[in-house]
Motif scaffolding. Structure first.
Motif, PDB file in Angstrom:
ATOM      1  N   LEU A 130      40.026  35.177  15.837  1.00 35.28           N
ATOM      2  CA  LEU A 130      39.045  34.569  14.934  1.00 35.28           C
ATOM      3  C   LEU A 130      38.085  35.618  14.380  1.00 35.28           C
ATOM      4  O   LEU A 130      37.718  35.578  13.210  1.00 35.28           O
ATOM      5  CB  LEU A 130      38.210  33.529  15.691  1.00 35.28           C
ATOM      6  N   GLY A 131      37.677  36.533  15.254  1.00 36.72           N
ATOM      7  CA  GLY A 131      36.669  37.518  14.878  1.00 36.72           C
ATOM      8  C   GLY A 131      37.223  38.631  14.001  1.00 36.72           C
ATOM      9  O   GLY A 131      36.511  39.189  13.188  1.00 36.72           O
ATOM     10  N   ASN A 132      38.495  38.925  14.162  1.00 35.37           N
ATOM     11  CA  ASN A 132      39.124  40.005  13.400  1.00 35.37           C
ATOM     12  C   ASN A 132      40.500  39.532  12.960  1.00 35.37           C
ATOM     13  O   ASN A 132      41.521  39.953  13.477  1.00 35.37           O
ATOM     14  CB  ASN A 132      39.229  41.270  14.274  1.00 35.37           C
ATOM     15  N   ARG A 133      40.512  38.585  11.992  1.00 36.74           N
ATOM     16  CA  ARG A 133      41.772  37.967  11.576  1.00 36.74           C
ATOM     17  C   ARG A 133      42.622  38.977  10.815  1.00 36.74           C
ATOM     18  O   ARG A 133      42.107  39.825  10.089  1.00 36.74           O
ATOM     19  CB  ARG A 133      41.486  36.731  10.710  1.00 36.74           C
ATOM     20  N   SER A 134      43.897  38.825  10.986  1.00 35.39           N
ATOM     21  CA  SER A 134      44.809  39.821  10.419  1.00 35.39           C
ATOM     22  C   SER A 134      45.320  39.377   9.054  1.00 35.39           C
ATOM     23  O   SER A 134      45.150  38.223   8.640  1.00 35.39           O
ATOM     24  CB  SER A 134      45.978  40.035  11.381  1.00 35.39           C
ATOM     25  N   GLY A 135      45.954  40.292   8.373  1.00 33.49           N
ATOM     26  CA  GLY A 135      46.615  40.000   7.104  1.00 33.49           C
ATOM     27  C   GLY A 135      45.642  39.543   6.034  1.00 33.49           C
ATOM     28  O   GLY A 135      44.528  40.044   5.923  1.00 33.49           O
ATOM     29  N   ASN A 136      46.071  38.539   5.259  1.00 38.48           N
ATOM     30  CA  ASN A 136      45.263  38.077   4.138  1.00 38.48           C
ATOM     31  C   ASN A 136      44.355  36.912   4.516  1.00 38.48           C
ATOM     32  O   ASN A 136      43.725  36.314   3.654  1.00 38.48           O
ATOM     33  CB  ASN A 136      46.174  37.616   2.989  1.00 38.48           C
ATOM     34  N   LEU A 137      44.313  36.555   5.795  1.00 37.85           N
ATOM     35  CA  LEU A 137      43.511  35.403   6.193  1.00 37.85           C
ATOM     36  C   LEU A 137      42.033  35.670   5.924  1.00 37.85           C
ATOM     37  O   LEU A 137      41.562  36.789   6.134  1.00 37.85           O
ATOM     38  CB  LEU A 137      43.719  35.104   7.681  1.00 37.85           C
ATOM     39  N   PRO A 138      41.319  34.649   5.431  1.00 35.80           N
ATOM     40  CA  PRO A 138      39.883  34.834   5.198  1.00 35.80           C
ATOM     41  C   PRO A 138      39.188  35.268   6.486  1.00 35.80           C
ATOM     42  O   PRO A 138      39.500  34.750   7.557  1.00 35.80           O
ATOM     43  CB  PRO A 138      39.404  33.434   4.787  1.00 35.80           C
ATOM     44  N   VAL A 168      45.776  28.790  10.707  1.00 35.03           N
ATOM     45  CA  VAL A 168      45.902  29.771   9.629  1.00 35.03           C
ATOM     46  C   VAL A 168      45.265  29.287   8.320  1.00 35.03           C
ATOM     47  O   VAL A 168      44.998  30.084   7.431  1.00 35.03           O
ATOM     48  CB  VAL A 168      47.380  30.138   9.367  1.00 35.03           C
ATOM     49  N   ARG A 169      45.027  27.960   8.202  1.00 37.57           N
ATOM     50  CA  ARG A 169      44.427  27.462   6.963  1.00 37.57           C
ATOM     51  C   ARG A 169      42.906  27.537   6.965  1.00 37.57           C
ATOM     52  O   ARG A 169      42.268  27.220   5.963  1.00 37.57           O
ATOM     53  CB  ARG A 169      44.848  26.006   6.720  1.00 37.57           C
TER      54      ARG A 169
END
Ligand SMILES: *[C@@H]1O[C@H](CO)[C@@H](O)[C@H](O)[C@H]1NC(C)=O
Ligand SMILES: *[C@@H]1O[C@H](CO)[C@@H](O)[C@H](O)[C@H]1NC(C)=O
Ligand SMILES: *[C@@H]1O[C@H](CO)[C@@H](O)[C@H](O)[C@H]1NC(C)=O
Ligand SMILES: *[C@@H]1O[C@H](CO)[C@@H](O)[C@H](O)[C@H]1NC(C)=O
Ligand SMILES: *[C@@H]1O[C@H](CO)[C@@H](O)[C@H](O)[C@H]1NC(C)=O
Ligand SMILES: *[C@@H]1O[C@H](CO)[C@@H](O)[C@H](O)[C@H]1NC(C)=O
Length: 268
Positions: free
Chosen positions: A185-193, A165-166
């Protein structure tokens, strides 16, 4: 062993504990053995310095940075290094940043790196590394940067990497990776970069968001029909031209023979 030699040994051991770390020493020793340094860039990387590489934040080893007497950063970039990455690199247990980018290092990424629990930066870009991306590196929960672009890595991108997540920088472009890009990885959810297509480009067999959709299946049918029609038409044109040329040549030959005949014929 006599009493005094035991005392001496203990004293020596105590004296060395405060200044050296056997794990770092094992790590550095094995790393210099597995890497090849044809341009002699690692000049001070000698056995005597491995036992005692740190003074404060500084290190006697160019490219190494220390903290609390332990190696916490290794940055050996653009030094024409060859050879491979020793699995014993995992003995540098305080390592937070490993940058071996822009060399000619071959072989696999050792799965043993999983014991580098403090690792935040892994930059092995622009080398000749092959094999698969070890899913074990997911154990390095603090990983912030994974940059593996420009290598010969193959196989699939491990699904587990989505658990990091980091992660704020991820680049596996220009390898030989294949299979689907994990959605994690390709479509990360929430506020993740989020990572765009640039992170994944240049891998022939890799597909899925955020890469532009491959239309090969739809295209191939059209392409086959197209090629069929195209080559059919081309061969038609070719044979037609061939016939035309043949006709012309025969005509010329006939005309020539006619001429010859008329020359042989005596004039009356
Ligand atoms: C180095 O790592 C290996 C494998 O993880 C381990 O067996 C060995 O004890 C370590 N050596 C030192 C000196 O820490
Ligand atoms: C190389 O190591 C020695 C100690 O063995 C040290 O005195 C010297 O300053 C080091 N040189 C560099 C360039 O770090
Ligand atoms: C890499 O090193 C070479 C010399 O060894 C130098 O010419 C080149 O500019 C360096 N590249 C980078 C990106 O630092
Ligand atoms: C990794 O190293 C390369 C070359 O040294 C550099 O250009 C790149 O920015 C680094 N990657 C990251 C994510 O910092
Ligand atoms: C990405 O995830 C969102 C939900 O988080 C979803 O609505 C969207 O369809 C996904 N996009 C792709 C291309 O998978
Ligand atoms: C992709 O993301 C990188 C940073 O990760 C950024 O520099 C680049 O401009 C982005 N490219 C596109 C096409 O959005």
């Amino acid at each position: 062993m006599g009493f005094w030699s035991v005392v001496l040994f203990t004293l020596l051991a105590c004296a060395s504990v405060s200044i050296s770390d056997p794990s770092d020493e094992a790590c550095l020793t094995h790393l210099t053995q597995s890497l090849k340094d044809p341009t002699n860039s690692l000049q001070n990387w000698t056995k005597s310095n491995f036992a005692n590489p740190c003074y404060g934040f500084t290190s006697y080893l160019p490219g190494a940075t220390c903290n609390n007497g332990r190696i916490y950063k290794l940055s050996l970039t653009n030094l024409s290094l060859q050879g491979s990455i020793s699995p014993y690199l995992a003995n540098c247990t305080n390592l937070q940043s490993l940058d071996l980018s822009s060399n000619q290092i071959t072989g696999p990424i050792p799965a043993d790196l999983q014991s580098l629990v403090n690792l935040a930066v892994l930059n092995l870009s622009s080398n000749r590394l092959d094999g698969e991306i070890p899913p074990q590196i997911t154990m390095c929960a603090y990983l912030n940067v994974i940059d593996l672009h420009d290598n010969f890595l193959s196989g699939q991108i491990p699904q587990q990497l989505g658990l990091l997540v980091r992660l704020s920088a991820f680049d596996v472009s220009n390898n030989k990776l294949s299979g689907p890009i994990p959605v994690s990885l390709g479509n990360r959810s929430g506020n993740l970069p989020r990572f765009n297509a640039t992170s994944f480009l240049g891998n022939k067999g890799l597909y899925g968001y955020p890469l532009p959709p491959m239309k090969t299946k739809g295209l191939s049918v059209l392409a086959i029909v197209g090629i069929g029609l195209g080559s059919g038409f081309a061969s038609l044109v070719l044979s037609f031209t061939g016939v035309c040329i043949w006709l012309k040549v025969t005509e010329q030959k006939l005309a020539l023979e006619d001429g010859k005949i008329s020359q042989l014929m005596p004039d009356y």
